[in-house]
Design an enzyme around this catalytic site. Structure first.
Site: not given
Length: 387
Positions: A54, A57, A114
């Site tokens: 993640s 991102k 997230s």
């Protein structure tokens, strides 16, 4: 190129020493950067493309902020949630296909929760499909200097060709802070409740927020392949550090290592003033000038991030192409002072002439040439025979 090695006794600005206590990280890969000076404090496998989970991102967020700044998106604009977005598992905002969600809520959902699904909504709004958005991410990352990054999706879902290096993650973190300070405070948000029916899904996973060490971002990551990672930043006084850790085996290890590396970066290094503009450093030899030498002085103040533990002398050297041919004007750059802290990047500072040096007149040059010739002939003359 003429070189002069300087010692502590030669120049007052060298009353400093270097070598910080090394930080032995258990992370598979790591990168620590001093934001203000750009000094890399630690790099372990920093250029190896690895699964970022993640943490990737951050690139989606950068492109979202860029689109808002360019007028393509608006924070109050509502975007539709697709079936593809809803289908994602893992960390989500629990978005439902067919509903419309404000861009600002999606961004906070990506940062704090997230949200894999929120990333897809942004991606589809900007590129039509997540696949096309991932291609755009790769292209934009290359343009920004992230040469070890390729993207297969918008959110870090495991994929063979979804990779980022720790240095690239540090770069996108740096650019988020520098380019979009108006949005950066969102990264310090500890909780965000989007769906009251999912009240437990509200807390930021960043373990450093609230510890009182200046942490204000940025993004955690975890997959089985990537392990546990964190792109973090903290500010204390006038200094900010950015760090990236990846490949740890638990949330507890991530929290311990992140706090430890933050404390190390602030405690082991300090901004140090070594010299000021106009400070005399050395003398340079002069050719065909009214003076045989010219003084060299600093063209600018010198302030470096250096280790605080005095273990080894700071290595410095003056270099110039000499002898320097007259005429010379005060302020002309003659050479450089090279400062080489152990384990840190070298610093090069321009050195300039501290005074004017006129060239010899025609007769002076003739006399100088004659004296030089006479000296050479005298050296070659045979020694007188003993009587």
């Amino acid at each position: 190129m003429r070189g002069l090695k300087l010692t502590l006794g030669a120049v007052a600005l060298l009353a400093s020493s270097v070598s910080a206590q090394a930080f032995e990280t258990g992370a598979r890969a790591a990168y620590v950067l001093d934001y203000n000076s750009g000094t890399v404090l630690m790099a372990k496998n920093a250029d190896q493309p690895l699964p970022p989970a993640s943490m990737s991102k951050l690139m989606t967020l950068y492109m979202a902020f860029e689109a808002i700044d360019n007028g393509i998106l608006d924070l109050d604009q509502e975007l539709p949630v697709s079936e593809a977005a809803q289908a994602y598992g893992g960390s989500t905002m629990f978005l439902k296909a067919g509903e419309r969600v404000k861009v600002e809520d999606l961004i906070r959902g990506i940062i704090v929760l997230s949200g894999n699904d929120a990333c897809v909504v942004i991606a589809e709004a900007l590129a039509g499909t997540e696949t096309r958005f991932a291609q755009q991410m790769t292209q934009r990352a290359q343009q920004l200097g992230m040469t070890n990054s390729t993207f297969a999706n918008s959110n870090g879902w495991p994929a063979t060709n979804h990779r980022m290096s720790m240095r690239d993650l540090g770069l996108v973190a740096t650019k988020l802070i520098k380019d979009y300070p108006q949005y950066y405070p969102m990264f310090a948000q500890k909780e965000f409740l989007f769906d009251p029916q999912e009240s437990s899904n509200r807390f930021n996973r960043n373990p450093l927020l609230g510890l009182g060490i200046g942490a204000d971002g940025l993004k955690t990551g975890h997959t089985q392949e990537a392990g546990y990672g964190l792109v973090g930043s903290a500010i204390q006084g006038d200094r900010r550090i950015i760090f990236v850790l990846s490949g740890m085996d638990s949330t507890q290890a991530r929290a311990r290592e992140s706090e430890a590396v933050t404390n190390w970066a602030f405690r082991q290094f300090a901004e140090t003033t070594l010299g000021t503009a106009g400070q005399h450093i050395a003398q340079a030899d002069v050719s065909i000038g009214a003076e045989r030498t010219v003084g060299l002085e600093l063209a600018e103040d010198i302030s470096l991030l250096l280790p605080v533990t005095p273990l080894t002398p700071l290595k410095t050297e003056v270099v110039y192409q000499g002898p320097v041919k007259a005429p010379i004007a005060k302020g002309d750059q003659i050479g450089e002072l090279i400062i080489s802290p152990e384990g840190l990047p070298e610093k090069r500072v321009p050195l300039v002439a501290d005074s004017d040096v006129a060239s010899h007149g025609f007769m002076d040059r003739v006399m100088a040439a004659a004296m030089n010739l006479a000296s050479r002939l005298s050296d070659k003359a045979p020694a007188p025979e003993a009587s």
